[in-house]
Design an enzyme around this catalytic site. Structure first.
Site, PDB file in Angstrom:
ATOM      1  N   HIS A  47       1.114  -1.253   0.451  1.00 19.59           N
ATOM      2  CA  HIS A  47      -0.175   0.002  -0.020  1.00 19.59           C
ATOM      3  C   HIS A  47       1.226   1.043  -0.276  1.00 19.59           C
ATOM      4  CE1 HIS A  47      -3.153   2.709   0.912  1.00 19.59           C
ATOM      5  NE2 HIS A  47      -2.583   2.796   2.064  1.00 19.59           N
ATOM      6  N   SER A  48       0.373   2.115  -1.118  1.00 23.10           N
ATOM      7  CA  SER A  48       1.132   3.061  -0.875  1.00 23.10           C
ATOM      8  C   SER A  48       2.745   2.801  -1.477  1.00 23.10           C
ATOM      9  CB  SER A  48       1.364   4.829   0.037  1.00 23.10           C
ATOM     10  OG  SER A  48       0.977   5.662   0.106  1.00 23.10           O
ATOM     11  N   MET A  49       3.656   3.523  -0.338  1.00 22.43           N
ATOM     12  CA  MET A  49       4.891   3.545  -1.344  1.00 22.43           C
ATOM     13  C   MET A  49       5.634   1.935  -1.065  1.00 22.43           C
ATOM     14  SD  MET A  49       7.815   4.016   1.966  1.00 22.43           S
ATOM     15  CE  MET A  49       7.891   3.076   3.141  1.00 22.43           C
TER      16      MET A  49
ATOM     17  N   SER B  78      -1.337  -1.323  -4.432  1.00 26.95           N
ATOM     18  CA  SER B  78      -2.824  -0.750  -3.735  1.00 26.95           C
ATOM     19  C   SER B  78      -2.828   1.191  -3.018  1.00 26.95           C
ATOM     20  CB  SER B  78      -3.259  -1.219  -2.423  1.00 26.95           C
ATOM     21  OG  SER B  78      -4.177  -0.601  -1.347  1.00 26.95           O
TER      22      SER B  78
END
Length: 246
Positions: free
Chosen positions: A92-94, A119
């Site tokens: 998720h994200s990074m 994500s």
């Protein structure tokens, strides 16, 4: 003796007889425990492990890593030797970028993941100028509050918050200075998950993941912002469960 895997990976619900392993990569400022509910929900269908970055929770005395390349190298070195189970990545994200870069490294040695779930993050080739890592402490904290992805208990405890800020700043330094290699691709299929009101990722930026895979590409859009997955947890879990049971 503590091994590299012990240092980097957390297993909250070990599943010795699992047929596959899900490796979860947290967001900037996040920790392995973010994925505890995912581990609990999927323990019957996969062995779930979550990556613990340096500088937080039980690794709080370690210095954070300030480049995605070094972080991906270190994680790939941990995952590469264990060939007992096929791998699937969720980031998720990074963590989505890290999952992609770790997949690239493992692919070079024949250990490519079966699937990558990316994500809440724009494609590696989609760049925005961002400077959270250059802000003062209050500026970094303001960003954390804005995105609503940090445990409220941490945000409400100034002493703990100040202790983890160096690690959080390292994460932002790493992801905000990241640039994908031109034409970077993996062979693994990619499924992108994104919130329809994410201030960090537009739907076009999410869709731009497609050229980064030589495999199949799919995109799932959910109501919500950057942390859409906390409000839509049952639906996200269902997608992952279907991946392991289909």
């Amino acid at each position: 003796m503590t091994t590299a895997a012990d240092l980097w990976l957390r297993s909250y619900h070990p599943t010795p007889d699992a047929a596959a392993r899900l490796v979860c990569f947290p967001h900037a400022g996040g920790s392995a425990s973010f994925y505890f509910p995912v581990s609990a929900a999927l323990s019957q269908v996969a062995d779930v492990v979550a990556v613990q970055y340096p500088g937080r929770q039980d690794r709080h005395t370690e210095k954070g890593i300030e480049t995605i390349a070094e972080m991906a190298d270190r994680i790939a070195d941990v995952l590469r030797p264990d060939t007992s189970l096929p791998l699937t990545f969720f980031g998720h994200s990074m963590g989505a970028v890290l999952a992609f870069e770790v997949a690239r490294r493992l692919e070079r040695t024949g250990r490519a993941p079966a699937h990558v779930f990316a994500s809440g993050r724009r494609a590696p080739s989609s760049h925005r100028p961002e400077n959270v890592h250059q802000r003062d402490d209050d500026g970094v904290i303001a960003e954390m509050r804005k995105l609503s992805g940090t445990d409220p208990r941490i945000l409400g405890d100034d002493e703990v918050l100040r202790m983890v800020l160096p690690a959080i700043r390292s994460d932002y330094t790493a992801i905000e200075n990241y640039r994908a290699e031109p034409g970077a691709q993996i062979g693994s299929p990619i499924t992108v998950l994104v919130g329809d009101d994410d201030p960090r990722t537009t739907l076009d930026e999410a869709c731009a993941w497609e050229p980064h895979t030589l495999g199949t590409f799919d995109m799932k859009v959910f109501p919500g912002g950057h942390f859409y997955l906390t409000d839509n947890a049952p639906d996200v879990i269902a997608i992952l469960k279907a991946h392991f049971t289909s």
